[in-house]
Design an enzyme around this catalytic site. Sequence first.
Site, PDB file in Angstrom:
ATOM      1  N   LYS A 181      22.536  52.045 -61.869  1.00 42.39           N
ATOM      2  CA  LYS A 181      22.354  53.566 -61.977  1.00 42.39           C
ATOM      3  C   LYS A 181      20.929  53.910 -62.516  1.00 42.39           C
ATOM      4  CE  LYS A 181      26.393  54.744 -60.410  1.00 42.39           C
ATOM      5  NZ  LYS A 181      27.179  53.743 -60.319  1.00 42.39           N
TER       6      LYS A 181
HETATM    7  C1  LIG Z   1      30.748  57.726 -57.680  1.00 39.95           C
HETATM    8  C2  LIG Z   1      31.043  56.841 -58.587  1.00 39.95           C
HETATM    9  N1  LIG Z   1      31.826  57.117 -59.546  1.00 39.95           N
HETATM   10  C3  LIG Z   1      32.423  56.498 -60.719  1.00 39.95           C
HETATM   11  C4  LIG Z   1      31.509  55.189 -60.755  1.00 39.95           C
HETATM   12  C5  LIG Z   1      32.189  54.308 -61.742  1.00 39.95           C
HETATM   13  O1  LIG Z   1      31.003  54.011 -62.661  1.00 39.95           O
HETATM   14  P1  LIG Z   1      31.416  52.880 -63.730  1.00 39.95           P
HETATM   15  O2  LIG Z   1      30.817  51.604 -63.230  1.00 39.95           O
HETATM   16  O3  LIG Z   1      30.304  53.227 -64.666  1.00 39.95           O
HETATM   17  O4  LIG Z   1      32.557  52.701 -64.306  1.00 39.95           O
HETATM   18  C6  LIG Z   1      30.867  54.588 -59.584  1.00 39.95           C
HETATM   19  C7  LIG Z   1      30.092  53.482 -59.559  1.00 39.95           C
HETATM   20  O5  LIG Z   1      29.445  52.960 -58.806  1.00 39.95           O
HETATM   21  C8  LIG Z   1      30.393  55.803 -58.493  1.00 39.95           C
HETATM   22  O6  LIG Z   1      29.298  55.306 -57.706  1.00 39.95           O
END
Ligand SMILES: Cc1ncc(COP(=O)(O)O)c(C=O)c1O
Length: 383
Positions: A181
């Site tokens: 990210k």
């Molecule tokens: C749109 C979206 N929401 C949520 C997440 C989840 O993030 P995390 O890995 O920090 O839980 C991602 C991860 O790629 C994502 O692309």
Amino acid sequence: MDIAFHKSCVGKEEIWNVVEVIKSGWHTMGPKTAEFESRFAEYTGARHAIAVNSCTAALHLALEAIGLKERDEVLLPAITFTASAEVDCYFKAKPVFVGVQRDTLNIGPRGIEGKITKRTKAIITVDYGGQPADYDEIRRIARRRKLFLIEDAAHTLPSSYKSRKVGTLADITCFSFYATKTLNTGEGGMITTQNGKWASRMRIMRLHGMNRDAWKRYTKEGSWFYEVVEAGFKYNTTDINAALGLAQLGRLEWMWRKREAVAAFYRRALKDSPAIGLPSVKPDRQTSWHLFVIRLDLDRLKIDRNRFIQELQARGIGVSVHFIPLYRHPFYRDNFPVSVGDYPNSEWLYERIISLPIYPGLTKKELEHVAASVKAVAARFGK
Ligand SMILES: Cc1ncc(COP(=O)(O)O)c(C=O)c1O
């Protein structure tokens, strides 16, 4: 030439900050996390910022705070990562997939209105690739239909909507600091909200349901006494992650400018390739450029998207697809079946999208190789 789809961008500051925390003798959630939260709140303009160990945890805590219950329905985009939908299932609630718009891959007011039922409790918007959704209109619907609005801002830092930074556009905003990210702490997340009641609930629930500031129990100013007031979760972050986050936050704008330069380069280089559609950004918002997604014009190509990807990979380029529509995955297909014909844009996009590498460390040579390869594949297999 081998070009990774993603490479993390870290400077000396990240390393010094982490070393300082390691030497300090306190590694898990503590003073650095509190500092990260307050800097993040200041940056976004939100009243409350709560650090957690992922965006998935953030979304779970958000839905818990608004009181999501079994059989409630939650609207969310058909094209997103599974985290946006799996969290509904934790409550035995139903994820309801809303078709995305062709230009932005975000959900829009009309799609949302069409899926609201008596059981709908919340809308989860996802700012696809970093571009904020249509918040004025979506907020109006949420208010009128008495729905909670939760923003999955996993891609959305730094982004803004009508000059307002993301973080206060929805009732609760959930950020991701996962390794790929735009602010990277390895794993991590942040929740922002203006609502003090939800904020204290989420603070308690992120750490075992122990009452406020229980993390201070080992420090001089804390107390050994705490009470467990709920069956909470283990979603806290660590001071090591927060140390990384603080350094990354300091470089956020610089890293964004670098990604924007990458996007501008791709735009210039690919604008005359008729088979390549470029991402569109609405004039009243800023995207973080977490993703740079091209769409193939299949009428001008003899090959499909998968073969196009193979050709790019054969030229050493790391690419990806964001995302497979959720209703196509076995779990959602079996448990929340839909009629695929109801999702013409999502299907159309899914056949055509490819995410190209976009991160600050890409060199001019690498960018030239990516653009030249995309053009070469399009020309070689053009009709
Ligand atoms: C749109 C979206 N929401 C949520 C997440 C989840 O993030 P995390 O890995 O920090 O839980 C991602 C991860 O790629 C994502 O692309």
